[in-house]
Design an enzyme around this catalytic site. Sequence first.
Site, mmCIF file in Angstrom:
data_model
loop_
_atom_site.group_PDB
_atom_site.id
_atom_site.type_symbol
_atom_site.label_atom_id
_atom_site.label_comp_id
_atom_site.label_asym_id
_atom_site.label_seq_id
_atom_site.Cartn_x
_atom_site.Cartn_y
_atom_site.Cartn_z
ATOM 1 N N HIS A 180 -165.170 -52.692 -4.091
ATOM 2 C CA HIS A 180 -164.649 -54.065 -4.356
ATOM 3 C C HIS A 180 -165.579 -55.151 -3.680
ATOM 4 O O HIS A 180 -166.047 -54.607 -2.621
ATOM 5 C CB HIS A 180 -163.367 -54.427 -3.868
ATOM 6 C CG HIS A 180 -162.291 -53.802 -4.407
ATOM 7 N ND1 HIS A 180 -161.267 -53.327 -3.632
ATOM 8 C CD2 HIS A 180 -161.560 -53.617 -5.437
ATOM 9 C CE1 HIS A 180 -159.979 -53.027 -4.069
ATOM 10 N NE2 HIS A 180 -160.411 -53.242 -5.518
ATOM 11 N N ASP A 223 -164.649 -56.398 -0.242
ATOM 12 C CA ASP A 223 -164.308 -55.157 0.598
ATOM 13 C C ASP A 223 -165.818 -54.706 1.345
ATOM 14 O O ASP A 223 -165.655 -54.138 2.424
ATOM 15 C CB ASP A 223 -163.761 -54.106 0.475
ATOM 16 C CG ASP A 223 -162.155 -54.579 -0.017
ATOM 17 O OD1 ASP A 223 -161.515 -55.153 0.783
ATOM 18 O OD2 ASP A 223 -161.722 -54.229 -1.193
HETATM 19 C C1 XUL Z 1 -154.382 -51.077 -6.255
HETATM 20 C C2 XUL Z 1 -155.264 -50.134 -6.804
HETATM 21 C C3 XUL Z 1 -156.476 -50.727 -6.717
HETATM 22 C C4 XUL Z 1 -157.713 -50.482 -7.772
HETATM 23 C C5 XUL Z 1 -158.749 -51.125 -7.768
HETATM 24 O O1 XUL Z 1 -153.017 -50.654 -6.479
HETATM 25 O O2 XUL Z 1 -155.041 -49.309 -7.268
HETATM 26 O O3 XUL Z 1 -157.012 -50.392 -5.517
HETATM 27 O O4 XUL Z 1 -157.765 -49.265 -8.012
HETATM 28 O O5 XUL Z 1 -158.897 -52.621 -7.619
#
Ligand code: XUL
Length: 434
Positions: A99, A102
């Site tokens: 992400h 992060d």
């Molecule tokens: C949240 C989740 C996230 C996604 C990516 O529940 O699973 O981490 O995988 O944003």
Amino acid sequence: MTNFFDGIEPIRYDPSAETDLAYRHYNPDEIVMGKRMEDQLRFAVAYWHSFAWEGGDPFGGRTFDRPWYPQDSMEMARAKADVAFEMFALLGQPFFCFHDADVRPEGASFAESQRNLEEIVDYFGEKMEATGTKLLWGTANMFTHRRFMAGAATNPDPDVFAWSAATVKNCIDATKKLGGQNYVLWGGREGYETLLNTDLVRERQQAGRFLQMVVDYKHKIGFDGAILIEPKPQEPSKHQYDYDVNTVYSFLKEFGLEGEVKMNIEQGHAILAGHSFEHELAMAAAFGILGSIDMNRNDYQSGWDTDQFPNSVPEVALAYYEILKAGGFTTGGTNFDAKLRRQSLDPVDLIAGHVGAMDVCARGLKAAAAMLEDGGLEKARGERYAGWDAPKNRDMLENGTLESITERVLSEGIDPEPRSGRQERLENYINRFV
Ligand code: XUL
Ligand code: CO
């Protein structure tokens, strides 16, 4: 080199190893259903849980103490990346996922955050080159910062919609630049807390337009990875629009995107939606939208999305059964969207969590392949529906009307004889493989 993982040797396949830090089942070069195991499983480490999550829970703050804390400068972002890529080299898994929020510190403005991301993406590029680790998917974190508290694309404030569109653009650019094989959209806060203040028709419309823009942009820049949606029924919102595979599929149909977008299906989210993981996978395969998986489980007692490493071979075997039956992964893979328990403080815990998860998946994959090759389940299923092979029954389904069928029931004296569904025998059959 950092000294974070000092004393830990690269993890190797060695079924008789004395140490717990060895793969006993994950043997990358072993051929399973015509492909190397590594190419069937396509493991990815989730950067956010492994390196950005600090061990907090709703009742207490961080428990971890990492040398890259506080995570608020480029220097720390680089230190975090150094350790992350050292772990990738130790584990030898082929992929990772990230992400934006992060991997880079939040800037004072959108432009500064964008520069931070670009800088860290270049740094990742060098490290990927050096370690050979590839990017399974990139995504945007549009749920942590307070600006997203009422959603991103579905926010009542058009400025948040704009911020989100610009964020996703940058994240797709970053993903493309790093050769990512997919781009994931997880709804985060795309849902609502109370219907009392929510115009759900408008919000779904916004989400649909947003996704159309994402798909247009993907084509415009020639990103040849897949766009994936990750369904989840609730958490953090009380209700999320991308509830489960079936809900997302009808959403895609409504906005004309069913040929453009596939699913990233998470085990824990399937359970939260009141389904089994294999149900969600089979459903996606049936619609032709099975993309990738997040192989992390919940704690079945707490009923939360606890993002734990998988540890049940029978569960993962049934999941890989559906994946192999659908032809296996193409752009997708097995991402561990899993975090340590907050008491697991040691660097070695991070390695052990992944080693165990990879081994559980490898065992599950082998069991799934053996079941599929044996063919027992498909044979039993075929027998159960064999009546539909008779031409008169096919004709009834294709051309029948209520009147013509009633006539048939009367003239043929149809009187159905119930037959066993053989569930116990099938469960016993599965047990021979797992
Ligand atoms: C949240 C989740 C996230 C996604 C990516 O529940 O699973 O981490 O995988 O944003
Ligand atoms: Co996930």
